[in-house]
Design a protein around this motif. Structure first.
Motif, short mmCIF file in Angstrom:
data_model
loop_
_atom_site.label_atom_id
_atom_site.label_comp_id
_atom_site.label_asym_id
_atom_site.label_seq_id
_atom_site.Cartn_x
_atom_site.Cartn_y
_atom_site.Cartn_z
N TYR A 127 -6.07 5.95 -1.52
CA TYR A 127 -5.92 4.91 -0.50
C TYR A 127 -6.33 3.52 -1.01
O TYR A 127 -6.35 2.56 -0.24
CB TYR A 127 -6.69 5.29 0.77
N GLN A 175 0.80 -1.24 0.00
CA GLN A 175 0.00 0.00 0.00
C GLN A 175 0.83 1.29 0.00
O GLN A 175 0.38 2.30 -0.57
CB GLN A 175 -0.97 0.00 1.19
N ASP A 186 -3.60 -2.78 11.77
CA ASP A 186 -4.54 -1.66 11.77
C ASP A 186 -5.89 -2.01 12.40
O ASP A 186 -6.68 -1.11 12.72
CB ASP A 186 -4.82 -1.19 10.33
N ALA A 187 -6.19 -3.31 12.55
CA ALA A 187 -7.51 -3.73 13.03
C ALA A 187 -7.75 -3.39 14.49
O ALA A 187 -8.90 -3.33 14.94
CB ALA A 187 -7.69 -5.23 12.82
C1 LIG Z 1 -1.45 5.38 0.71
C2 LIG Z 1 -0.84 4.59 1.84
C3 LIG Z 1 0.49 4.80 2.18
C4 LIG Z 1 1.07 4.09 3.24
N1 LIG Z 1 2.39 4.31 3.53
C5 LIG Z 1 2.96 3.66 4.57
C6 LIG Z 1 4.34 3.87 4.90
O1 LIG Z 1 5.05 4.64 4.22
N2 LIG Z 1 4.85 3.21 5.96
C7 LIG Z 1 4.08 2.34 6.71
O2 LIG Z 1 4.59 1.76 7.68
N3 LIG Z 1 2.77 2.12 6.42
C8 LIG Z 1 2.20 2.74 5.36
N4 LIG Z 1 0.88 2.51 5.04
C9 LIG Z 1 0.05 1.69 5.97
C10 LIG Z 1 0.22 0.19 5.79
O3 LIG Z 1 0.04 -0.20 4.44
C11 LIG Z 1 -0.82 -0.49 6.67
O4 LIG Z 1 -0.73 0.06 7.98
C12 LIG Z 1 -0.58 -1.98 6.77
O5 LIG Z 1 -0.77 -2.57 5.51
C13 LIG Z 1 -1.53 -2.60 7.81
O6 LIG Z 1 -1.48 -3.99 7.77
P1 LIG Z 1 -2.74 -4.85 8.21
O7 LIG Z 1 -2.33 -6.27 8.04
O8 LIG Z 1 -3.23 -4.40 9.52
O9 LIG Z 1 -3.88 -4.50 7.16
P2 LIG Z 1 -3.88 -4.83 5.60
O10 LIG Z 1 -2.49 -4.98 5.08
O11 LIG Z 1 -4.74 -3.80 4.97
O12 LIG Z 1 -4.56 -6.27 5.51
C14 LIG Z 1 -5.88 -6.54 5.87
C15 LIG Z 1 -6.33 -7.77 5.09
O13 LIG Z 1 -7.57 -8.23 5.60
C16 LIG Z 1 -8.38 -8.63 4.50
N5 LIG Z 1 -9.81 -8.54 4.90
C17 LIG Z 1 -10.48 -7.45 5.37
N6 LIG Z 1 -11.76 -7.75 5.61
C18 LIG Z 1 -11.91 -9.05 5.27
C19 LIG Z 1 -13.04 -9.94 5.28
N7 LIG Z 1 -14.26 -9.54 5.68
N8 LIG Z 1 -12.85 -11.20 4.85
C20 LIG Z 1 -11.62 -11.64 4.44
N9 LIG Z 1 -10.53 -10.84 4.41
C21 LIG Z 1 -10.68 -9.57 4.81
C22 LIG Z 1 -8.02 -7.63 3.41
O14 LIG Z 1 -8.37 -8.13 2.13
C23 LIG Z 1 -6.53 -7.47 3.61
O15 LIG Z 1 -5.77 -8.36 2.83
C24 LIG Z 1 0.29 3.16 3.96
C25 LIG Z 1 -1.04 2.92 3.61
C26 LIG Z 1 -1.61 3.63 2.55
C27 LIG Z 1 -3.05 3.35 2.17
#
Ligand SMILES: Cc1cc2nc3c(=O)[nH]c(=O)nc-3n(C[C@H](O)[C@H](O)[C@H](O)COP(=O)(O)OP(=O)(O)OC[C@H]3O[C@@H](n4cnc5c(N)ncnc54)[C@H](O)[C@@H]3O)c2cc1C
Length: 414
Positions: free
Chosen positions: A130, A42, A290-291
């Motif tokens: 985003y 992302q 992030d959750a």
């Molecule tokens: C524009 C942008 C720039 C960013 N830049 C940075 C940066 O420079 N440095 C940094 O550290 N972070 C950055 N981030 C943030 C980083 O990408 C996220 O904080 C990180 O990906 C969080 O990981 P996560 O596993 O919590 O969520 P995610 O990686 O979003 O994963 C969540 C997963 O859950 C799945 N899911 C959700 N709901 C369901 C459901 N009901 N059923 C089945 N699957 C489901 C989704 O499909 C997804 O694959 C950025 C984000 C964005 C959008």
């Protein structure tokens, strides 16, 4: 068999299954549920609108990162029944668990602001970066933008990567300068915060950077609706910010099934202990990335550092021992400044971003709160690190806890 189910194979969930598969014995069956078949980098969405990377650079097949010995269950989660220890999928499948790790992240919700998704201007003059689709649509719009009022806007905090909209504003300034049309573009940054950022020292520095680039700051702006006919943001206190092109960060919310399952707060984030990530309601549920509702940045770096602490805690917890690890809210983020430079900020629950060097005190090579080329290269190199080290859960030589070594509390040079 003991049974672990991880919900979401994004950044945090993928790290968790890789690290826990190595740590838990063959008596553990591990499954991870994911709705999409591709994993996204992302942070790359920021560069896409400016043509600085291609969509193919930013996605890989999800299954490539799931280790042997972990079942990848492709499907959408409908709800969790924490009383019965069951996860139900939309297609009717059910998965029982002894322990559950929620890692379904947060997503932009343009439907939550009147006039945004339901207005006539969505993907016309109202854009976001985003999502991959949003970043691509914005790239196409920027190619034909010849001047006018561009407003970069945040609906409400928290958002993932809270510096990303500021980075967008800095990169937009650079982009229009290089295109020779900066004098025809008025740039505005509208935020619900009282300043450019949440933490005082970084906020001061980032506000100065906005000022240097003649990007007007519109603080304390809490949007109520978008008047699409007049292309105007309208706030609750009836201020108006007109735009020719709006680049907004919609309200970010946790997954809907979290609410349906009675597991979330008002933004669908799972309340957990901020040091252990254990649910405040259920002894068998953790939330990572992030959750969760921890008061740290929603960032990949936080997912990384917290998962390091979580894995040891999880192994202790499931073996009936006291959890000894304590996550400190450690975050670090590169902030693209334009002109091939970036800042780096490093902070935690208690310490705001300070100046200094990172990760080696006095050496760096990265500079904290200072725009340098090395920081920019660090940001670009992070994509490789993400695919090859972070997701597969390989060791990265950065301590999970924030260190004060190399930081200075005033503005003198180190
Ligand atoms: C524009 C942008 C720039 C960013 N830049 C940075 C940066 O420079 N440095 C940094 O550290 N972070 C950055 N981030 C943030 C980083 O990408 C996220 O904080 C990180 O990906 C969080 O990981 P996560 O596993 O919590 O969520 P995610 O990686 O979003 O994963 C969540 C997963 O859950 C799945 N899911 C959700 N709901 C369901 C459901 N009901 N059923 C089945 N699957 C489901 C989704 O499909 C997804 O694959 C950025 C984000 C964005 C959008």
């Amino acid at each position: 068999m003991r049974r672990l189910v991880v919900l979401g194979a994004g950044t945090a969930g993928t790290m968790v299954v890789n690290k826990l598969r190595r740590r838990l014995g063959p008596d553990w069956r591990i499954s991870v549920v994911e709705q999409h078949d591709r994993q996204h980098y992302q942070p790359g969405y920021l560069f896409l609108p400016f043509g600085a990377c291609q969509p193919d650079d930013l996605t890989r097949p999800t299954e490539r990162f799931i280790p042997a010995g972990v079942d990848l269950v492709q499907g959408e989660i409908d709800m969790v029944d924490p009383g019965q220890h069951v996860v139900r999928l939309v297609d009717g499948r059910e998965l029982g668990y002894e322990y559950l790790v929620i890692a379904t992240g947060t997503e932009p919700r343009p439907d939550q602001t009147p006039g945004m998704l339901d207005g006539t201007e969505w993907r016309e003059s109202v854009h976001e970066f985003y999502t991959l689709d949003g970043a691509l649509a914005l790239r196409d719009r920027l190619r034909t933008f010849t001047g006018g009022r561009l407003v970069v806007h945040v609906v409400e905090m928290p958002i993932k990567c809270p510096v990303a909209p500021l980075e967008f504003a800095f990169l937009a300034d650079d982009f229009f300068r290089k295109a020779g049309i900066r004098d025809r573009v008025e740039l505005v940054y509208a935020t619900p915060l009282a300043g450019a950022f949440t933490k005082p020292i970084a906020s001061q520095e980032l506000a100065r950077m906005l000022d240097d680039r003649q990007i007007a700051l519109e603080p304390d702006f809490v949007v109520e609706r978008i008047d699409d006919e007049r292309r105007t943001l309208v706030s609750y206190d009836e201020r108006e910010v007109p735009f020719d092109l709006l680049v907004t960060v919609p309200l970010n919310m946790g997954a809907e099934y979290v609410a349906r399952s009675g597991l979330g707060d008002e933004l669908n984030y799972v309340p957990v202990d901020k040091h252990t990530l254990l649910s405040t309601s259920y002894d068998s549920i953790f939330a990572v990335g992030d959750a969760s509702n921890i008061p740290a940045s929603k960032a990949g770096s936080v997912a990384h550092f917290s998962v390091e602490v979580f894995v040891d805690n999880f192994v202790q917890h499931v073996n009936g021992q006291k959890m000894t690890g304590s996550f400190d809210g450690h975050a670090n983020c590169y902030v693209e400044a334009g002109d091939g430079k970036a800042l780096l900020i490093d902070f935690n629950y208690d310490t705001e971003p300070l100046r200094g060097r990172y990760p080696l005190p006095g050496v760096g090579p990265f500079h904290l709160l200072e725009a340098t080329r090395v920081n920019h290269w660090g940001k670009l190199a992070f994509r490789w690190t993400y695919w090859h080290l972070l997701l597969p859960g390989r060791p990265i030589p950065l301590p999970a806890h924030m260190s004060m070594a190399g930081k200075v509390r005033d503005y003198q040079e180190v």
